[in-house]
Write an enzyme that holds these catalytic residues in place. Structure first.
Site, PDB file in Angstrom:
ATOM      1  N   SER A  51      36.636  47.353  36.697  1.00  0.00           N
ATOM      2  CA  SER A  51      36.721  48.796  36.993  1.00  0.00           C
ATOM      3  C   SER A  51      35.788  49.687  37.326  1.00  0.00           C
ATOM      4  O   SER A  51      35.908  50.653  38.041  1.00  0.00           O
ATOM      5  CB  SER A  51      37.798  49.413  35.856  1.00  0.00           C
ATOM      6  OG  SER A  51      36.957  49.246  34.719  1.00  0.00           O
ATOM      7  N   CYS A  81      45.566  45.328  34.766  1.00  0.00           N
ATOM      8  CA  CYS A  81      44.271  44.939  33.960  1.00  0.00           C
ATOM      9  C   CYS A  81      43.258  46.085  34.716  1.00  0.00           C
ATOM     10  O   CYS A  81      43.531  47.384  34.125  1.00  0.00           O
ATOM     11  CB  CYS A  81      43.897  43.767  34.286  1.00  0.00           C
ATOM     12  SG  CYS A  81      42.677  43.077  33.211  1.00  0.00           S
ATOM     13  N   ILE A 139      42.923  38.597  30.887  1.00  0.00           N
ATOM     14  CA  ILE A 139      41.721  38.181  30.908  1.00  0.00           C
ATOM     15  C   ILE A 139      40.679  39.506  30.922  1.00  0.00           C
ATOM     16  O   ILE A 139      40.741  40.284  31.581  1.00  0.00           O
ATOM     17  CB  ILE A 139      41.469  37.843  32.548  1.00  0.00           C
ATOM     18  CG1 ILE A 139      42.436  36.760  32.817  1.00  0.00           C
ATOM     19  CG2 ILE A 139      40.032  37.546  32.651  1.00  0.00           C
ATOM     20  CD1 ILE A 139      42.503  36.270  34.358  1.00  0.00           C
ATOM     21  N   ARG A 140      39.756  39.581  29.710  1.00  0.00           N
ATOM     22  CA  ARG A 140      38.930  40.645  29.431  1.00  0.00           C
ATOM     23  C   ARG A 140      39.882  41.998  29.608  1.00  0.00           C
ATOM     24  O   ARG A 140      39.304  42.946  30.315  1.00  0.00           O
ATOM     25  CB  ARG A 140      37.752  40.717  30.450  1.00  0.00           C
ATOM     26  CG  ARG A 140      36.760  39.398  29.853  1.00  0.00           C
ATOM     27  CD  ARG A 140      35.477  39.453  30.626  1.00  0.00           C
ATOM     28  NE  ARG A 140      34.764  40.860  30.662  1.00  0.00           N
ATOM     29  CZ  ARG A 140      33.991  41.072  29.744  1.00  0.00           C
ATOM     30  NH1 ARG A 140      33.908  40.018  28.622  1.00  0.00           N
ATOM     31  NH2 ARG A 140      33.412  42.120  29.583  1.00  0.00           N
ATOM     32  N   HIS A 180      48.246  39.903  34.041  1.00  0.00           N
ATOM     33  CA  HIS A 180      48.305  39.719  35.377  1.00  0.00           C
ATOM     34  C   HIS A 180      49.602  38.946  35.810  1.00  0.00           C
ATOM     35  O   HIS A 180      49.332  37.861  36.173  1.00  0.00           O
ATOM     36  CB  HIS A 180      47.069  38.741  35.784  1.00  0.00           C
ATOM     37  CG  HIS A 180      45.760  39.563  35.285  1.00  0.00           C
ATOM     38  ND1 HIS A 180      45.056  40.248  36.470  1.00  0.00           N
ATOM     39  CD2 HIS A 180      45.017  39.690  34.365  1.00  0.00           C
ATOM     40  CE1 HIS A 180      43.874  40.420  36.073  1.00  0.00           C
ATOM     41  NE2 HIS A 180      43.837  40.387  34.723  1.00  0.00           N
ATOM     42  N   GLU A 182      50.569  38.776  38.735  1.00  0.00           N
ATOM     43  CA  GLU A 182      50.158  38.086  40.097  1.00  0.00           C
ATOM     44  C   GLU A 182      49.719  36.715  39.767  1.00  0.00           C
ATOM     45  O   GLU A 182      49.649  35.996  40.794  1.00  0.00           O
ATOM     46  CB  GLU A 182      49.238  38.951  40.756  1.00  0.00           C
ATOM     47  CG  GLU A 182      47.633  38.915  40.543  1.00  0.00           C
ATOM     48  CD  GLU A 182      47.512  39.780  39.201  1.00  0.00           C
ATOM     49  OE1 GLU A 182      48.534  40.479  38.225  1.00  0.00           O
ATOM     50  OE2 GLU A 182      46.479  39.911  38.843  1.00  0.00           O
TER      51      GLU A 182
HETATM   52  N1  GLN Z   1      37.269  43.986  31.936  1.00  0.00           N
HETATM   53  C1  GLN Z   1      37.686  44.602  33.374  1.00  0.00           C
HETATM   54  C2  GLN Z   1      37.549  45.879  33.285  1.00  0.00           C
HETATM   55  O1  GLN Z   1      36.960  46.726  32.602  1.00  0.00           O
HETATM   56  C3  GLN Z   1      39.164  44.089  33.383  1.00  0.00           C
HETATM   57  C4  GLN Z   1      39.318  42.812  33.517  1.00  0.00           C
HETATM   58  C5  GLN Z   1      40.730  42.413  34.646  1.00  0.00           C
HETATM   59  O2  GLN Z   1      40.985  43.365  35.351  1.00  0.00           O
HETATM   60  N2  GLN Z   1      40.922  41.097  34.453  1.00  0.00           N
HETATM   61  O3  GLN Z   1      37.559  46.403  34.546  1.00  0.00           O
END
Ligand code: GLN
Length: 217
Positions: A51, A81, A139-140, A180, A182
């Site tokens: 982001s 996400c 994912i994170r 996600h 997708e």
């Molecule tokens: N950690 C990412 C962020 O802060 C987002 C991770 C993701 O989109 N898989 O933007």
């Protein structure tokens, strides 16, 4: 009924996967990198990615304000996400200069699940998605720490250290998930969004009057 045209915000992130999922869910899907392309879509997906980078590129490519205006006009947007972070009115643990499109009245914390569980998968009950639980890949990922009165909570983590955390929300024409869909081949969340776009397009004339939960079955 002709297919709605749904753009994928394509400056950064897993654009290809969203284009494929949208096409499989019955939309015409196109990448959006400039304001003229944004102007031509009936809906927009903001993908997963990073982001802080997305925020910087949106500003460089002069898409920040145009996306904000279209959101204010009622454009359906789905963020997954990093895309969820971009739709948040308030971002915690972001970079100081990070900007979002906003639109959903919520507080989102970046990388919220912590280092131990940076990436994980789980099953979620998802309001508005019928049938088996949704297999969710994180994912994170961010989570939602607070929501305003107009925000509908669609899914929460069940069990484990993050038990009860909000990971999917909707406010009007805006949909966001921490995870996600997708990446899993399960088209039901994209199907829900395509249906939201169809409803917005059809409001009045060819509108399907069934509740949205039934229409996406
Ligand atoms: N950690 C990412 C962020 O802060 C987002 C991770 C993701 O989109 N898989 O933007």
């Amino acid at each position: 009924m002709s297919s709605p045209v749904i753009g994928v915000f394509a400056l950064q992130g897993d654009v290809r996967e969203h284009l494929a999922a949208l096409r499989a869910a019955g939309a015409e899907a196109v990448p959006v990198r400039r304001p003229s392309e944004l102007a031509a879509v009936d809906g927009l997906v903001v993908p997963g990615g990073e982001s802080t980078t997305m925020s910087r590129l949106a500003s460089v490519f002069e898409l920040l304000e145009p996306v904000r205006s279209r959101i204010a006009e009622g454009l359906p947007v789905y963020g997954s996400c990093a895309g969820m972070i971009m739709l948040a009115s308030t971002v915690l643990d972001g970079r100081a200069d990070q900007q979002s499109f906003g639109g959903i009245d919520m507080v989102v914390r970046r990388n919220a699940f912590g280092r131990q569980v940076d990436s994980f998968e789980t099953e979620l009950e998802f309001r508005g998605v019928d049938g088996a639980p949704v297999h969710a890949v994180f994912i994170r990922a961010p989570w939602v720490e607070g929501t305003g009165p107009d925000v509908e909570v669609l899914a929460r983590v069940s069990g484990g250290p993050a038990d009860g955390r909000i990971v999917a929300v909707r406010q009007g024409n805006l949909l966001a998930t921490s995870f996600h869909p997708e990446l899993t081949g399960d088209l039901r969340v994209h199907g829900l969004f395509v249906e939201m776009v169809r409803r917005e397009l059809g409001s009045g004339s060819t509108a399907d009057e069934r509740p949205i939960e039934e229409a996406v079955r």
